[in-house]
Design an enzyme around this catalytic site. Sequence first.
Site, PDB file in Angstrom:
ATOM      1  N   HIS A  90       0.831  -1.211   0.000  1.00 31.88           N
ATOM      2  CA  HIS A  90       0.000   0.000   0.000  1.00 31.88           C
ATOM      3  C   HIS A  90       0.865   1.259   0.000  1.00 31.88           C
ATOM      4  O   HIS A  90       2.041   1.247   0.389  1.00 31.88           O
ATOM      5  CB  HIS A  90      -0.911   0.002   1.223  1.00 31.88           C
ATOM      6  CG  HIS A  90      -0.152   0.015   2.529  1.00 31.88           C
ATOM      7  ND1 HIS A  90       0.411   1.160   3.060  1.00 31.88           N
ATOM      8  CD2 HIS A  90       0.147  -0.980   3.389  1.00 31.88           C
ATOM      9  CE1 HIS A  90       1.015   0.870   4.181  1.00 31.88           C
ATOM     10  NE2 HIS A  90       0.878  -0.428   4.421  1.00 31.88           N
ATOM     11  N   GLU A 117      -2.243  -7.460   7.333  1.00 34.29           N
ATOM     12  CA  GLU A 117      -0.966  -7.345   8.025  1.00 34.29           C
ATOM     13  C   GLU A 117      -0.966  -8.212   9.289  1.00 34.29           C
ATOM     14  O   GLU A 117      -2.016  -8.720   9.701  1.00 34.29           O
ATOM     15  CB  GLU A 117      -0.717  -5.872   8.369  1.00 34.29           C
ATOM     16  CG  GLU A 117       0.618  -5.556   9.049  1.00 34.29           C
ATOM     17  CD  GLU A 117       1.842  -5.922   8.215  1.00 34.29           C
ATOM     18  OE1 GLU A 117       2.052  -7.131   7.993  1.00 34.29           O
ATOM     19  OE2 GLU A 117       2.593  -5.011   7.806  1.00 34.29           O
TER      20      GLU A 117
END
Length: 299
Positions: free
Chosen positions: A87, A191
């Site tokens: 990202h 994550e």
Amino acid sequence: MPQQHTFTYSTVTGYFLQDENSTVAEKFDFMSKDFGLLEKEYDEGTALDYSREKDTTQWQLFEREVTRLQDEAKSGTVYKVLYLGRHGQGVHNVAEKKYGTAEWDRYWAAQEGDASSRWVDPHLTATGIEQAHAVHAFWKHQLAVAKTPAPQTYYCSPLYRCLETANLTFRGLDLPADRPYKPIVKELLREANGVHTCDRRSSKSSLMAAFPNFTFEPSMTEDDELWSATERETNSQLDSRFTSLLDDIFEHDEGTFVSLTSHSGAICSLLRVLGHREFRLMTGGVIPVLVKAERGGGG
């Protein structure tokens, strides 16, 4: 009892700069290096005709090479090219830089924010948005000029910064009709879970409202039931989770070129599972990896 997995995985080296020990991750610019694809000749007399026609690009030759590998593979062996994308810069990345990694890990990562910002499931910063726009422009060039194969499937972490990044990167590209941008949210692609509030996801309903073009897994719960305020996933737990994710993709996804939009720690885990050298991506970074999966995984 150790979890049993479907496949064992390895990185097929010799095709990308990022596979080579001499390539320094911190200095690697994938946009100026054709995603890291090496300029090379391919063997003659193989299952495919590698005679270079006029205007044939390195990516077209590589795509043929991947097809050859799959055509000549033993039963139970699958090859895929994974586009691993991190990202763009998020609010939490700025906060970690502000306080320093040691102090961030010691105290601030467990907080929901400070006087100037909030980082629970944080959004992209202006810089993060610019990074995603730059990758979009790069993909536009790669598709039109370098003839890089477009992803056949687009998977994404359920965290807000990844959903933003994927849309800014891929939406609006001139994609082949049989490879439309129809992103799928995979909970396992998130994550490392626990303690860090930046990794606690928003409610499913709020994400579906903000990102109606995504398909969300039916098994995804309304509230985040995976995140813990007191325990963070270990590397071994993370690697087991990502092996399960890869097993799902390699078992059920028929595509050869697959995009995964995720996170720094998550991509580090994926690379460990794939037997790839350690290679940390900067925010907004992307690397392709050629993967060989052989049915018959261990524990």
